[in-house]
Structures are given as C-alpha cells and as structure tokens.
Design a protein around this motif. Structure first.
Motif, PDB file in Angstrom:
ATOM      1  N   GLY A   9      24.857 -47.190  15.430  1.00  0.00           N
ATOM      2  CA  GLY A   9      24.634 -47.388  16.858  1.00  0.00           C
ATOM      3  C   GLY A   9      25.898 -47.566  17.668  1.00  0.00           C
ATOM      4  O   GLY A   9      25.831 -47.877  18.868  1.00  0.00           O
ATOM      5  N   TRP A  10      27.068 -47.360  17.042  1.00  0.00           N
ATOM      6  CA  TRP A  10      28.356 -47.458  17.750  1.00  0.00           C
ATOM      7  C   TRP A  10      29.127 -46.165  17.530  1.00  0.00           C
ATOM      8  O   TRP A  10      29.153 -45.633  16.413  1.00  0.00           O
ATOM      9  N   PHE A  11      29.796 -45.675  18.572  1.00  0.00           N
ATOM     10  CA  PHE A  11      30.607 -44.477  18.422  1.00  0.00           C
ATOM     11  C   PHE A  11      31.945 -44.850  17.804  1.00  0.00           C
ATOM     12  O   PHE A  11      32.669 -45.715  18.313  1.00  0.00           O
ATOM     13  N   ARG A  16      30.199 -48.507  22.642  1.00  0.00           N
ATOM     14  CA  ARG A  16      28.881 -48.056  23.077  1.00  0.00           C
ATOM     15  C   ARG A  16      28.697 -48.478  24.529  1.00  0.00           C
ATOM     16  O   ARG A  16      29.479 -49.291  25.057  1.00  0.00           O
ATOM     17  N   HIS A  17      27.669 -47.930  25.171  1.00  0.00           N
ATOM     18  CA  HIS A  17      27.379 -48.353  26.533  1.00  0.00           C
ATOM     19  C   HIS A  17      26.767 -49.745  26.531  1.00  0.00           C
ATOM     20  O   HIS A  17      27.232 -50.640  27.233  1.00  0.00           O
ATOM     21  N   PRO A  51      22.853 -47.265  23.907  1.00  0.00           N
ATOM     22  CA  PRO A  51      24.212 -47.113  23.368  1.00  0.00           C
ATOM     23  C   PRO A  51      24.912 -45.826  23.794  1.00  0.00           C
ATOM     24  O   PRO A  51      26.131 -45.822  24.002  1.00  0.00           O
ATOM     25  N   ARG A  52      24.159 -44.717  23.955  1.00  0.00           N
ATOM     26  CA  ARG A  52      24.793 -43.421  24.206  1.00  0.00           C
ATOM     27  C   ARG A  52      24.816 -43.040  25.686  1.00  0.00           C
ATOM     28  O   ARG A  52      25.243 -41.926  26.023  1.00  0.00           O
ATOM     29  N   TRP A 108      28.198 -41.661  15.294  1.00  0.00           N
ATOM     30  CA  TRP A 108      27.399 -42.728  15.920  1.00  0.00           C
ATOM     31  C   TRP A 108      26.765 -43.661  14.893  1.00  0.00           C
ATOM     32  O   TRP A 108      25.827 -44.389  15.217  1.00  0.00           O
ATOM     33  N   GLU A 142      23.599 -52.324  24.051  1.00  0.00           N
ATOM     34  CA  GLU A 142      22.669 -52.360  22.912  1.00  0.00           C
ATOM     35  C   GLU A 142      21.409 -51.566  23.210  1.00  0.00           C
ATOM     36  O   GLU A 142      20.892 -50.844  22.347  1.00  0.00           O
TER      37      GLU A 142
END
Length: 550
Positions: free
Chosen positions: A397-399, A369-370, A375-376, A394, A372
C-alpha cells in the motif's frame, strides 16, 4: 490562482485559464540568433495560445483523432510541443513525448510499446523517425511539422465515443527501469493538474504571486519537470513559462535577464557549470526570486546562493509522483541535501528491506502514499502494460521510490543515494541493466557490469566493467586496445542515446558473482577506492557527444 476541481480535465481547465488570463503571456521562447527557429524570440498570450489550440483541435478532429488515440510529439523544445499537447489532451488523446537523443532501436521500442497512432515530427528528425519506424513491427503514420498545413493522415482506427475525464491518460512518459527497457508512466489529466497545484501552493520561499511569475525552464519537454510540473503551476497562476531550447551555460544569464525571469529551474549539473564560469555582472543583475531544482552539491549550495543572490530550493519528485516535496520554509537546511517534510497528500515512511520502519537518523528507502484511505490518489496511473511492475512498486500500500533517505528529529528528509540500479547523469536516469544488455550484444564482450562513478560536472558517469570473450582477450594488446575501445563505444552509440554510452571502461579478467551467478557489483572494486584513478582505466568521456542535436 484558479484551483482545478478533482473532476476537471486539462482541456476544460486550459480554456478557463485562457479566458481569465487572456492578455497575459503564457509561453515565451527567448531570442537566440544561432537558433534556426524563432531567432528573434517569440511570445504567446493565453488568448493567442487558446486560438492556436482550437485550430489544432479542429485539424486533429477532422482527421479522426480523439479519445483512445496516442500521438507521439517529436518537436524537441518548440513552444508548439505544448500547444499540440493541450489540443490533443482537450480531445482526449494521450501525448507521447519523444526524447530527441534516442537512437533508432530505442525509438522503435517507444513506437511499439506505446503503439502510437500518429507522430508529429520536425523535418530535421524525419530520417531518425523513419529509421526507427523501419526497425519496429508497428509502423504508424507521421506528419511533418513544417508541412502541417498540407493535412494529417487519417486515423487508422476510430476514436472512442466517450468524452475525456479526469482519469483519462494525458501523457505517457518513459523513465528508466531497473530491469532494462524504459517503463511507460501513464499520467492522467488529474495527475498533471494536481502536480501543478501542489507546486503553485507550496508557499514560503516558493510562493507564486497573484500578478504572475515568469518561469525560465531550460529542461527538456519530454521530461515531467518542464512539460508538467512547471507548466501547470504556470497555467494555474496566470504565469508565463519561458522555454529555452536547451541549457547552454554561455546563454543562461543572457536569457534569464532578457526574459525578466523571476523563477528558474535547474539541475545540479547546471549549477556546477554556472559556478565554474568566471564571475560577471549579469549573474547579479536579474529579477530571479528563487531557483527550483535538485542535485546541487552540498559544498556549493550556500556559496552559489550568496554569489547569485537567490535561494536554490531543493526538491524531491519523480515521474510517478511529481507533487513535490521541497525545503522552502525558513530556516532551511542549506547544504545538507534536505528536501522538505511530509505533507498532507504525501505521507512518508523510511523503511528497511523488509518494509519495517527505521529510526530517525538511519538510512532507509523512502516510501510514500497519498493517505491510508486513498493511497494512490493523484499518483501515476501505472506502468503501461506492466501491471506486475506497478503492483510491485505499490507493495504493502506504499509506493517504493527506490531512494535512500534519512529523516531527522524535525521530520526533515535528506537524500542519501538511489537504491535502484540507476545512474544519474546530468539529470538523465540511466538503467545499468539496459546498458549491460546492449554491451552483451557486442561480439567481443563475454560479461559486463555497469556501475555509477562520481563525476565533478555531471554528478555521475557510466563505468562499464567488461570481461572479453577468449578470442578477444587473447588478441588484446596495448596497440589494439584503442581500436577495441572504439568498437565497443561505437556499438553503444549506435544503439543507445549518447548519454548512456560508457564514459569509463575497465577490462577485467573476471567479475565477482554469488553462488547463484548474480553479479556482486560492490565487490568489483575495494571499498573507498575511486576506480577512475586505477591503472588500466580508460576514459572515454571526450567521445560522448550529442551528435544528433539540432
């Protein structure tokens, strides 16, 4: 280097770069006397490219194309692909590159799924486009590239009235999905500029010098590598992209030397083919500072670097996020499949099937992710018209990348394998499910399972395990096997890009399944067995040829 703001659009940034770097070369086609176009080569400066882009914008605008439209580019690796893309993006139009190896049914899927408003097609590919268009229910107009001066067909629907923004779609790139048909990754203006910025600022052995680099990229422009990752790094730094029509081992060093390339992009298969050639003087007589790529075989890595005289920097990236991780800081971990550490803007976890963290040294899926809070940020905008697949990727919250990696005690990440049901052949991702679905449409195929097997040149090859329908199994004899194999192979070639067709075929009495009838691919062959050497295995690799190459 010019750093784009987070609100910049591609058009705005391109014209700023063209003003700043006006006289520097931006795009180069190396000479090739065997090529029908630009046999003597061609070079476009930033100022010349800007002039061409302004002209293309005027023509598209006059025909009514603008924000909200999608235009397919069937231009292979011509320099004009990038000029048209820049013009379209500057108007707010989304570019849909076409894989020239697509068969009509695959191309028809792209036409319908992307619902393109126009296609720009090379004259040599018009028959391919027409065949696909006639299979599709949506039949958009096209303009022949060589007849561009005659004018464009008018837009069928009016453009939107708002101006393009950073989050406006710039490209839709199709990538193989685990469930069969390719997914359209929607990439915004911000995504593409951020990808170039990430590459251009990685530093270490991958530093772009202020005087500009000459980056040789033989990879296709319908992929994220050449059209986005390298091109925008070039644009941001006042550098030059040398765009070959395609990789040819016999021409690699000639083109690299004549173009005075300082950076080269590669795939693992490229390195293997170059290493297989007899040594010659040209492979050390060059200006290359580093190579950037992925998939070099670990046992060849150090030897190839010593032989060719420059580091091969292994990276990780994917269409959904190509702000790369790369092993570019000495001391590197050469020959270990290392591809770098997590960075600000690319946070990484290694997780198990329940999304729980695994200890360092243990394999698990890499999720990213980018941050917290966002994240996107700077990732792809989503899969076109497939919110469910986007949200599944996703989850939490994580790809979820689908790649199995390990992380050592220094934080270095090492690639292990692909978790997804994907076969990686010569840089192409092949969805096993798509090949299986097409094989099942053959009248003699009852059941099939498609898996990856190792390939000494192309990394992996497609193996199809096939259970025949009773009538075909009863009629099968040694004499009729080749005819049946040819029928199955030709069926695949008619409906799938050539690289997706099986290179190996195995006729089986049954394929193991679970109690719920799910195929157990891991149980087809015994553990540790290389199925390529089994009695009854059919090697069809010599039949796989790029028949529609120009």
């Amino acid at each position: 280097m010019i750093v784009p703001s987070e609100t910049a659009t591609i058009g705005e940034f391109f014209f700023d770069a063209a003003h700043c770097y006006a006289d520097r070369p931006l795009l180069v086609a190396p000479s090739n006397s065997a090529r029908a176009y630009d046999p003597q080569g061609r070079s476009l400066s930033y100022a010349e490219a800007a002039h061409a882009v302004h002209g293309l914008m005027a023509q598209y605008r006059e025909a009514g194309y603008g924000v909200g439209h999608r235009v397919a580019l069937f231009l292979e690796n011509r320099l004009e692909h990038m000029l048209h893309k820049l013009a379209l993006n500057a108007l707010g139009v989304c570019c849909v590159p076409v894989n020239p190896d697509y068969r009509p049914r695959e191309l028809a899927y792209l036409i319908e799924h992307a619902h393109v408003d126009l296609a720009v097609v090379l004259s040599a590919r018009v028959a391919d486009w027409e065949a696909a268009r006639h299979e599709a229910t949506w039949q958009p107009p096209h303009v022949v590239f060589e007849q561009w001066a005659a004018g464009l067909p008018p837009a069928l629907v009016p453009a939107k009235t708002y101006v393009p923004e950073a989050q406006t779609p710039a490209s839709i790139l199709y990538t193989s999905g685990t469930t069969g048909r390719p997914k359209g990754c929607v990439l915004s203006h911000r995504y593409e500029l951020a990808a170039g910025e990430a590459y251009a600022t990685r530093g270490g052995l991958a530093t772009f010098r202020a005087t500009g680099e000459r980056l040789y990229n033989p990879l296709p422009l319908f992929h994220v590598n050449a059209s986005i990752l390298s091109f925008y790094a070039v644009l941001l730094t006042g550098s030059c992209q040398i765009q070959s029509d395609r990789f040819q081992p016999s021409r690699w060093w000639t083109e690299v030397r004549q173009s005075q390339a300082t950076i080269v992009h590669y795939l693992g298969v490229i390195i293997q083919m170059l290493h297989a050639q007899a040594p010659h003087d040209q492979e050390r007589d060059h200006c290359v500072r580093f190579g950037m790529g992925a998939g070099v075989e670990p046992h060849l890595h150090a030897a190839v670097e010593a032989r060719f005289g420059f580091p091969l920097l292994e990276l990780w990236g994917m269409t959904e996020n190509v702000r790369i991780l790369v092993d570019n800081m000495p001391p590197r971990q050469v020959g270990t499949r290392a591809f770098g550490h997590a960075l600000p803007g690319i946070e990484v976890r290694v997780v198990d099937d329940a999304d729980g963290d695994v200890p360092d040294g243990q394999p698990g899926e890499m999720v990213i992710r980018h941050s917290e809070r966002t994240p996107r940020k700077d990732f792809f905008s989503g899969y076109l018209d497939d919110e469910a697949a986007t949200e599944a990727a996703w989850r939490g919250g994580w790809f979820h990348t689908g790649d199995v990696v390990t992380r050592d005690d220094t934080g270095m990440l090492h690639f292990v394998e692909r978790r997804k049901n994907i076969i990686r052949r010569s840089g192409e991702n092949i969805a096993a499910a798509e090949v299986e679905a097409w094989l099942l449409s053959h009248p003699d195929v009852e059941q099939t399972a498609v898996i990856a097997v190792p390939d000494e040149v192309r990394e992996e090859e497609v193996l199809a395990c096939i259970v025949l329908k009773p009538h075909a199994a009863q009629a099968l004899s040694a004499a009729s096997q080749e005819a049946l194999l040819r029928s199955i192979f030709d069926h695949c070639s008619a409906g799938l890009a050539y690289f997706k067709a099986p290179g190996w075929v195995w006729f089986a009495d049954h394929i193991p399944t679970t109690g719920t009838q799910k195929i157990q691919k891991h149980s087809i062959f015994a553990p540790g067995i290389d199925p390529r050497g089994l009695t009854g295995m059919h090697d069809l690799r010599a039949w796989k040829k790029r028949t529609n190459a120009r």
